[in-house]
Design an enzyme around this catalytic site. Structure first.
Site, PDB file in Angstrom:
ATOM      1  N   TYR A 142       8.051  24.552   7.113  1.00 48.31           N
ATOM      2  CA  TYR A 142       7.973  25.801   6.351  1.00 48.31           C
ATOM      3  C   TYR A 142       6.571  26.026   5.786  1.00 48.31           C
ATOM      4  O   TYR A 142       6.155  27.159   5.575  1.00 48.31           O
ATOM      5  CB  TYR A 142       8.958  25.770   5.176  1.00 48.31           C
ATOM      6  CG  TYR A 142      10.358  26.236   5.481  1.00 48.31           C
ATOM      7  CD1 TYR A 142      11.111  25.645   6.475  1.00 48.31           C
ATOM      8  CD2 TYR A 142      10.933  27.271   4.737  1.00 48.31           C
ATOM      9  CE1 TYR A 142      12.404  26.063   6.737  1.00 48.31           C
ATOM     10  CE2 TYR A 142      12.224  27.692   4.993  1.00 48.31           C
ATOM     11  CZ  TYR A 142      12.952  27.092   5.989  1.00 48.31           C
ATOM     12  OH  TYR A 142      14.234  27.513   6.226  1.00 48.31           O
ATOM     13  N   LYS A 189      14.880  13.106  12.886  1.00 55.29           N
ATOM     14  CA  LYS A 189      14.828  13.165  14.348  1.00 55.29           C
ATOM     15  C   LYS A 189      13.764  12.148  14.767  1.00 55.29           C
ATOM     16  O   LYS A 189      12.775  12.477  15.437  1.00 55.29           O
ATOM     17  CB  LYS A 189      14.497  14.610  14.784  1.00 55.29           C
ATOM     18  CG  LYS A 189      14.597  14.857  16.267  1.00 55.29           C
ATOM     19  CD  LYS A 189      16.025  14.929  16.801  1.00 55.29           C
ATOM     20  CE  LYS A 189      16.016  15.040  18.312  1.00 55.29           C
ATOM     21  NZ  LYS A 189      17.366  14.886  18.916  1.00 55.29           N
ATOM     22  N   ASP A 221      20.797  16.106  15.213  1.00 56.48           N
ATOM     23  CA  ASP A 221      21.769  16.715  16.136  1.00 56.48           C
ATOM     24  C   ASP A 221      23.135  16.050  15.977  1.00 56.48           C
ATOM     25  O   ASP A 221      24.177  16.713  15.932  1.00 56.48           O
ATOM     26  CB  ASP A 221      21.277  16.652  17.586  1.00 56.48           C
ATOM     27  CG  ASP A 221      20.703  15.320  17.989  1.00 56.48           C
ATOM     28  OD1 ASP A 221      20.543  14.425  17.128  1.00 56.48           O
ATOM     29  OD2 ASP A 221      20.415  15.143  19.192  1.00 56.48           O
ATOM     30  N   ASP A 245      17.992  23.328   5.741  1.00 55.80           N
ATOM     31  CA  ASP A 245      18.336  24.753   5.772  1.00 55.80           C
ATOM     32  C   ASP A 245      19.491  24.971   6.750  1.00 55.80           C
ATOM     33  O   ASP A 245      20.498  25.613   6.435  1.00 55.80           O
ATOM     34  CB  ASP A 245      17.114  25.566   6.200  1.00 55.80           C
ATOM     35  CG  ASP A 245      17.417  27.045   6.319  1.00 55.80           C
ATOM     36  OD1 ASP A 245      18.065  27.582   5.413  1.00 55.80           O
ATOM     37  OD2 ASP A 245      17.016  27.658   7.327  1.00 55.80           O
ATOM     38  N   ASP A 249      23.864  25.653   5.868  1.00 53.96           N
ATOM     39  CA  ASP A 249      24.627  26.837   6.304  1.00 53.96           C
ATOM     40  C   ASP A 249      25.850  26.374   7.097  1.00 53.96           C
ATOM     41  O   ASP A 249      26.955  26.899   6.940  1.00 53.96           O
ATOM     42  CB  ASP A 249      23.778  27.754   7.198  1.00 53.96           C
ATOM     43  CG  ASP A 249      23.235  28.964   6.450  1.00 53.96           C
ATOM     44  OD1 ASP A 249      22.896  28.809   5.263  1.00 53.96           O
ATOM     45  OD2 ASP A 249      23.154  30.054   7.048  1.00 53.96           O
TER      46      ASP A 249
HETATM   47  C1  IPM Z   1      17.760  29.438   2.140  1.00 55.37           C
HETATM   48  C2  IPM Z   1      17.281  30.637   2.929  1.00 55.37           C
HETATM   49  C3  IPM Z   1      15.757  30.684   2.898  1.00 55.37           C
HETATM   50  C4  IPM Z   1      15.236  29.433   3.570  1.00 55.37           C
HETATM   51  C5  IPM Z   1      15.143  31.955   3.541  1.00 55.37           C
HETATM   52  C6  IPM Z   1      15.673  33.225   2.925  1.00 55.37           C
HETATM   53  C7  IPM Z   1      13.641  31.908   3.502  1.00 55.37           C
HETATM   54  O1  IPM Z   1      17.776  30.610   4.212  1.00 55.37           O
HETATM   55  O2  IPM Z   1      17.478  29.373   0.933  1.00 55.37           O
HETATM   56  O3  IPM Z   1      18.417  28.589   2.724  1.00 55.37           O
HETATM   57  O4  IPM Z   1      15.117  29.378   4.797  1.00 55.37           O
HETATM   58  O5  IPM Z   1      14.947  28.469   2.849  1.00 55.37           O
HETATM   59 MG    MG Z   2      19.142  29.047   4.601  1.00 54.88          MG
END
Ligand code: IPM
Ligand code: MG
Length: 354
Positions: A142, A189, A221, A245, A249
Site C-alpha cells: 500500500y 507468502k 492462499d 485487507d 473481507d
Molecule cells: C479497508 C478498505 C481500504 C483498504 C480502502 C477503502 C482503501 O478496503 O479498510 O479495508 O484497502 O485498506
Molecule cells: Mg478492505
C-alpha cells in the site's frame, strides 16, 4: 471522564451509520456520566469536493487533538472507473492511517448466535467461531514505491517491510494471543516473497519470548481456504497490509453480513474506530444500511481508547438484544426490515433503559 471525539463520517452511507453510532455514544456517556465533546470533519470524496484534498490539514489537526476518532467509510463510484483521477478518496484514508501512525488494524470476527442461519457456511462450522485478525496498516505494498515506466506502459507497486515494522505488529499479535486462546497464526507468502521471508524470520525470533503461545505459519492462499473451511481453528491471525485487507473481507461473510464487523486502528497517535465495510454508495441516503458495524466500533472505542469495558459491554448487549429481537436492517431481516435510523434509536433506547 472527559471524552473528546473527532467524528469523520466520510462518504456514501458513512454519515447515516455514524449518526447511529453517535446516538449510542451519547446514550452511554449520559448513562455513565462522561462529559462528551465532539467535532465533525470531512474526509474522502466529500473532502475533495469541499477542499480538493481527501484528508485536509484541518481534519488531521482535529484528529490529533481528539482522544479518539470515529470514522464512517470512504469511497465514491465516480472515482472507481477513472484510473486517471489525480486525487482519490481512498488516498485520504491511507494518509490518515500513515499520519496518525496507525500501524495495527484489529478486526475481531465473531458470530452472533441469533444470526447463525444467515451465514453462507453450515451452522456447525461457524457456531462458536471467534478470532481476531491483526492487519499491519501502514506498510507493505500500500505504501511502497510505485509508479510507471516505459511511457506509462509498465506499472509497479513495491512491497517493503522493515524489521522494526514487522516486529511491532507481530508482538501485538502475541500479546493478543496471550490474552486469548494462546494461538498465533502468522500469515505470509514466504515460499515466494522476500518480504514474507523477513516476516517469518522475525516471528521465529520473537516466538521464544511468548512460550505460552503456539505459533503457526500459514501461506496466505492456504489461509484463505482454511478461514472458510475451519474458521473455528483460528484464534489470532497476524499479517501484512494487503493480505489482511483481503482476508478480513472474506472472514466477514462468516458472520452473515459485512455490515456487522467493527475495527480498531491503533498505533502512535489517536486511534481510529471504523466499520470494516465500505461506503456502499448504492444505499447512500436511503436509510437502509446496517449501522451495527459502526455501533460495535464505538464499543471498541470505549474499550481500547478509554479502557471502559462496562461501557463497551452495554453497547454489545444492546446490539445483541436488537439482533435477538429481529429489530434489524434489510441485509439480515427475516420479517419486517427496519431503517438504519430506527435501529440506531432502538439500540440507544435499550442503553438508556437497561
Ligand atoms: C479497508 C478498505 C481500504 C483498504 C480502502 C477503502 C482503501 O478496503 O479498510 O479495508 O484497502 O485498506
Ligand atoms: Mg478492505
Amino acid at each position: 471522564m472527559k471524552i473528546n471525539l473527532a467524528v469523520l463520517p466520510g462518504d456514501g452511507i458513512g454519515p447515516e451509520i455514524v449518526a447511529q453510532a453517535m446516538k449510542t455514544v451519547k446514550a452511554v456517556c449520559k448513562k455513565f456520566g462522561h462529559q462528551l465533546t465532539y467535532e465533525y470533519a470531512v474526509t474522502g470524496a466529500a473532502a475533495i469536493d469541499q477542499t480538493g484534498d481527501p484528508y485536509p490539514a484541518e481534519t488531521h489537526d482535529l484528529c490529533m487533538k481528539a482522544d479518539a476518532v470515529l470514522f464512517g467509510a470512504i469511497g465514491d463510484p465516480k472515482y472507481d472507473n477513472n484510473p486517471k483521477a489525480p486525487v482519490r478518496p481512498e488516498q485520504g484514508l491511507l494518509r490518515m492511517r500513515k499520519q496518525l501512525g496507525l500501524f495495527a488494524n484489529i478486526r475481531p470476527v465473531e458470530t452472533f448466535p441469533s444470526l447463525l442461519h444467515k451465514s453462507p457456511l453450515r451452522r456447525e462450522l461457524v457456531e462458536g467461531a471467534d478470532f481476531v485478525c491483526i492487519r499491519e496498516l501502514t506498510g507493505g505494498i500500500y505504501f511502497g514505491e510505485k509508479g510507471r515506466k516505459d511511457n506509462g506502459n509498465t506499472a509497479f507497486d513495491t512491497c517493503t517491510y522493515t524489521r522494526a515494522e514487522i516486529e511491532r505488529i507481530v508482538r501485538l499479535g502475541y500479546e493478543f494471543a496471550g490474552k486469548r486462546n494462546k494461538k498465533l497464526t502468522v500469515v505470509d507468502k514466504a515460499n515466494v516473497l522476500e518480504s514474507s521471508r523477513l516476516w517469518r524470520e522475525v516471528a521465529q525470533e520473537l516466538a521464544p519470548a511468548y512460550p505460552e503461545v503456539t505459533t503457526e505459519f500459514m501461506f496466505v492462499d492456504n489461509a484463505a481456504m482454511q478461514i472458510i473451511q475451519w474458521p473455528k481453528n483460528f484464534d489470532v491471525l497476524v499479517t501484512e497490509n494487503m493480505f489482511g485487507d483481503i482476508l478480513t473481507d472474506e472472514a466477514s461473510v462468516i458472520t452473515g453480513s459485512l455490515g456487522l464487523l467493527p475495527s480498531a486502528s491503533i498505533g502512535i497517535h489517536t486511534s481510529v474506530f471504523e466499520p470494516i465495510h465500505g461506503s456502499y454508495p448504492q444505499a447512500a441516503g436511503k436509510d437502509i444500511a446496517n449501522p451495527v458495524a459502526t455501533i460495535l466500533s464505538a464499543a471498541m472505542m470505549f474499550e481500547y481508547a478509554f479502557n471502559l469495558p462496562t461501557e463497551g459491554k452495554i453497547i454489545r448487549d444492546a446490539v445483541n438484544a436488537s439482533l435477538s429481537a429481529g429489530y434489524v436492517t434489510v441485509d439480515i431481516a427475516e420479517g419486517e426490515a427496519r431503517k438504519t435510523s430506527e435501529v440506531g434509536d432502538w439500540i440507544a433506547g435499550w442503553i438508556e433503559n437497561n
